[in-house]
Write a protein that holds these residues in place. Structure first.
Motif, short mmCIF file in Angstrom:
data_model
loop_
_atom_site.label_atom_id
_atom_site.label_comp_id
_atom_site.label_asym_id
_atom_site.label_seq_id
_atom_site.Cartn_x
_atom_site.Cartn_y
_atom_site.Cartn_z
N LEU A 6 38.92 -12.48 27.81
CA LEU A 6 39.99 -11.28 26.90
C LEU A 6 39.47 -11.67 25.92
N ILE A 7 39.77 -12.65 25.17
CA ILE A 7 39.89 -12.62 23.64
C ILE A 7 38.15 -12.23 23.38
N VAL A 13 33.22 -6.76 21.90
CA VAL A 13 33.58 -5.08 21.44
C VAL A 13 33.86 -4.89 19.82
N GLY A 14 34.95 -5.62 19.08
CA GLY A 14 35.31 -4.98 17.67
C GLY A 14 33.69 -5.48 16.77
N THR A 15 32.92 -6.37 17.00
CA THR A 15 31.51 -6.90 16.38
C THR A 15 31.48 -5.75 16.26
N THR A 17 31.68 -2.50 17.00
CA THR A 17 32.26 -1.45 16.83
C THR A 17 32.51 -1.01 15.03
N VAL A 18 32.45 -2.90 14.51
CA VAL A 18 32.45 -2.81 13.30
C VAL A 18 30.85 -2.71 12.50
N LEU A 19 29.97 -3.12 13.46
CA LEU A 19 28.56 -3.72 13.19
C LEU A 19 27.85 -1.25 13.24
N PHE A 20 28.51 -1.07 13.78
CA PHE A 20 28.01 0.38 13.94
C PHE A 20 28.97 1.23 13.17
N GLY A 21 30.03 0.81 12.29
CA GLY A 21 30.87 1.35 11.37
C GLY A 21 30.14 1.63 9.89
N TRP A 22 29.89 0.28 10.52
CA TRP A 22 29.12 -0.39 8.81
C TRP A 22 27.70 0.46 8.52
N CYS A 23 26.91 0.86 9.89
CA CYS A 23 25.93 1.43 9.66
C CYS A 23 26.42 2.65 9.44
N ILE A 24 26.90 3.75 10.38
CA ILE A 24 27.41 5.11 9.91
C ILE A 24 27.12 5.13 8.68
N TYR A 25 28.53 3.92 7.40
CA TYR A 25 28.70 4.56 6.61
C TYR A 25 26.84 4.38 5.22
#
Length: 51
Positions: A6-7, A13-15, A17-25
């Motif tokens: 689970l960890i 998934v968190g990594t 998601t953060v990378l995708f968000g940073w790229c969009i930003y």
């Protein structure tokens, strides 16, 4: 699912998601980026025959 599984899944998934968000930003906030975008103009031999 075990605790370690689970960890690992949450970190993965968190990594992503953060990378995708940073790229969009970065895409939305970089100034003057449209001046560097160039289109591709294709020139084929049949274009000369049309003119």
């Amino acid at each position: 699912m075990t605790t370690s599984g689970l960890i690992v899944m949450l970190l993965s998934v968190g990594t992503v998601t953060v990378l995708f968000g940073w790229c969009i930003y970065k895409v939305l906030t970089t100034p003057n980026e449209t001046e560097k975008v160039h289109g591709v103009e294709f020139h084929t031999p049949d274009m000369d025959a049309d003119s």
